[in-house]
Design a protein around this motif. Structure first.
Motif, short mmCIF file in Angstrom:
data_model
loop_
_atom_site.label_atom_id
_atom_site.label_comp_id
_atom_site.label_asym_id
_atom_site.label_seq_id
_atom_site.Cartn_x
_atom_site.Cartn_y
_atom_site.Cartn_z
N PRO A 115 26.47 -87.74 33.08
CA PRO A 115 28.06 -87.49 33.21
C PRO A 115 27.89 -85.81 32.66
O PRO A 115 27.48 -85.35 31.94
N ASN A 118 32.48 -81.19 31.81
CA ASN A 118 33.79 -81.77 31.92
C ASN A 118 34.08 -83.06 31.57
O ASN A 118 34.95 -83.46 31.02
N ALA A 119 32.53 -84.49 31.47
CA ALA A 119 33.29 -85.91 31.33
C ALA A 119 33.57 -85.82 29.78
O ALA A 119 34.01 -85.91 29.98
N SER A 122 36.56 -84.55 28.67
CA SER A 122 37.27 -85.03 28.20
C SER A 122 38.00 -86.18 27.66
O SER A 122 39.08 -87.31 27.79
N LEU A 123 36.98 -86.74 27.00
CA LEU A 123 37.21 -87.53 25.53
C LEU A 123 38.09 -87.13 24.81
O LEU A 123 37.97 -86.24 24.42
N VAL A 191 35.52 -97.69 30.09
CA VAL A 191 36.01 -96.80 31.35
C VAL A 191 35.60 -97.06 32.27
O VAL A 191 34.52 -97.93 33.15
N ALA A 193 33.75 -95.42 35.81
CA ALA A 193 32.90 -94.17 36.47
C ALA A 193 33.39 -94.05 38.08
O ALA A 193 32.63 -95.42 38.50
N ASP A 211 31.72 -88.86 36.69
CA ASP A 211 32.50 -88.00 36.36
C ASP A 211 32.99 -88.30 34.60
O ASP A 211 34.02 -87.95 34.78
N LYS A 212 32.48 -89.78 34.39
CA LYS A 212 33.11 -90.08 33.52
C LYS A 212 32.07 -90.55 32.17
O LYS A 212 30.46 -90.86 32.74
#
Length: 285
Positions: A115, A118-119, A122-123, A191, A193, A211-212
């Motif tokens: 990840p 940025n991933a 975002s948490l 999630v 991803a 991305d996550k």
């Protein structure tokens, strides 16, 4: 007297001959000795010295193969430039050295889903701090699969994938991968991803950018279904008595109108009867 003289002559001759022979022998011996001393002493043959066998060359012990930069997981991620949080987690949990050892030892290889920073940002706030050290280790291991999976083989893998975090049973650490053309999606049950691109690929190590952050069901539960929209309040038919009473312009119901007209009808009828009675009396007079 004369006979004695003749006898001594042969004896003297023999003696002279013996002396001459002796002299000759001595001369010969002297010549031989002189010749030998002129030539010098004969050198004794040299005793051959056995050659010392060369010491066997001991092959240098093979140095352990150090992990090269190309197969060092933190080195690969550092080149990407946007995986600082994941690198810190790999080092603090010890998973980085574990991956490097597995890569250097061969086997089926390793696949890492990395990840981006940025991933992680975002948490929800405090997500990582709320995890114990053991849970952080499981979270990082959840991003590692004990098989090198090239991009072209995602459409042939069997779901759910088993990660190094543990069991792939529902509610544990299942990981499902779907591939549609050039797009690869990953579902954890919490999630969804997407694989953005391939950072590194060789026989023993494959690294993908996602991305996550992959959140396993074991640590974060299942994804909650969206709450249903609140129902609109039901409209009441008709008007409440309070509304009718308070409204000066409220229309009277038919029953109320009839009731209000009844006294008027009775009043009109009574006046007519009284007039007729008076007229009859007058006529009788």
């Amino acid at each position: 007297m004369h006979r004695a003289s003749n006898t001594s002559r042969p004896s003297a001759a023999v003696t002279m001959q013996a002396m001459r022979r002796l002299v000759r022998v001595l001369v010969v011996l002297g010549v031989v000795a002189a010749t030998a001393s002129a030539q010098g002493p004969t050198a004794a043959p040299a005793t051959p010295t056995p050659a010392t066998p060369a010491a066997p060359v001991t092959p240098a012990a093979a140095a352990p193969k150090a992990a090269t930069t190309s197969s060092n997981i933190t080195g690969v991620l550092a080149k990407g430039g946007q995986f600082n949080t994941f690198i810190r987690l790999l080092k603090s949990t010890g998973v980085a050295s574990q991956i490097d050892n597995q890569v250097s030892n061969g086997g089926n290889g390793i696949t890492v889903f990395a990840p981006t920073d940025n991933a992680f940002q975002s948490l929800p706030s405090g997500t990582l701090n709320s995890l114990s050290d053991q849970d952080k280790n499981a979270l990082v291991q959840y991003h590692v699969v004990s098989t090198a999976i090239p991009m072209s083989q995602f459409d042939t893998v069997s779901n759910p994938l088993r990660t190094q975090a543990g069991s792939a049973s529902p509610g544990e650490y299942p990981l499902n991968v779907t591939s549609e053309g050039q797009q690869v999606n990953i579902t954890t049950g919490v999630v969804n991803a997407t694989v953005a691109n391939s950072l590194y690929s060789e026989d023993s190590l494959v690294v993908y950018q996602i991305d996550k952050v992959l959140l396993p069901e074991k640590l974060f539960g299942t994804a909650e279904a969206p709450a249903p929209a609140p129902l609109a309040p039901a409209k009441k038919k008709g008007k409440t008595p309070a509304t009718v009473a308070d409204s000066p312009e409220a229309e009277a119901s038919p029953d109320a109108t009839t009731a209000s007209l009844a006294p008027a009808r009775l009043t009109t009828g009574g006046g007519l009867a009284a007039a007729l009675a008076l007229a009859g009396v007058w006529w009788g007079l």
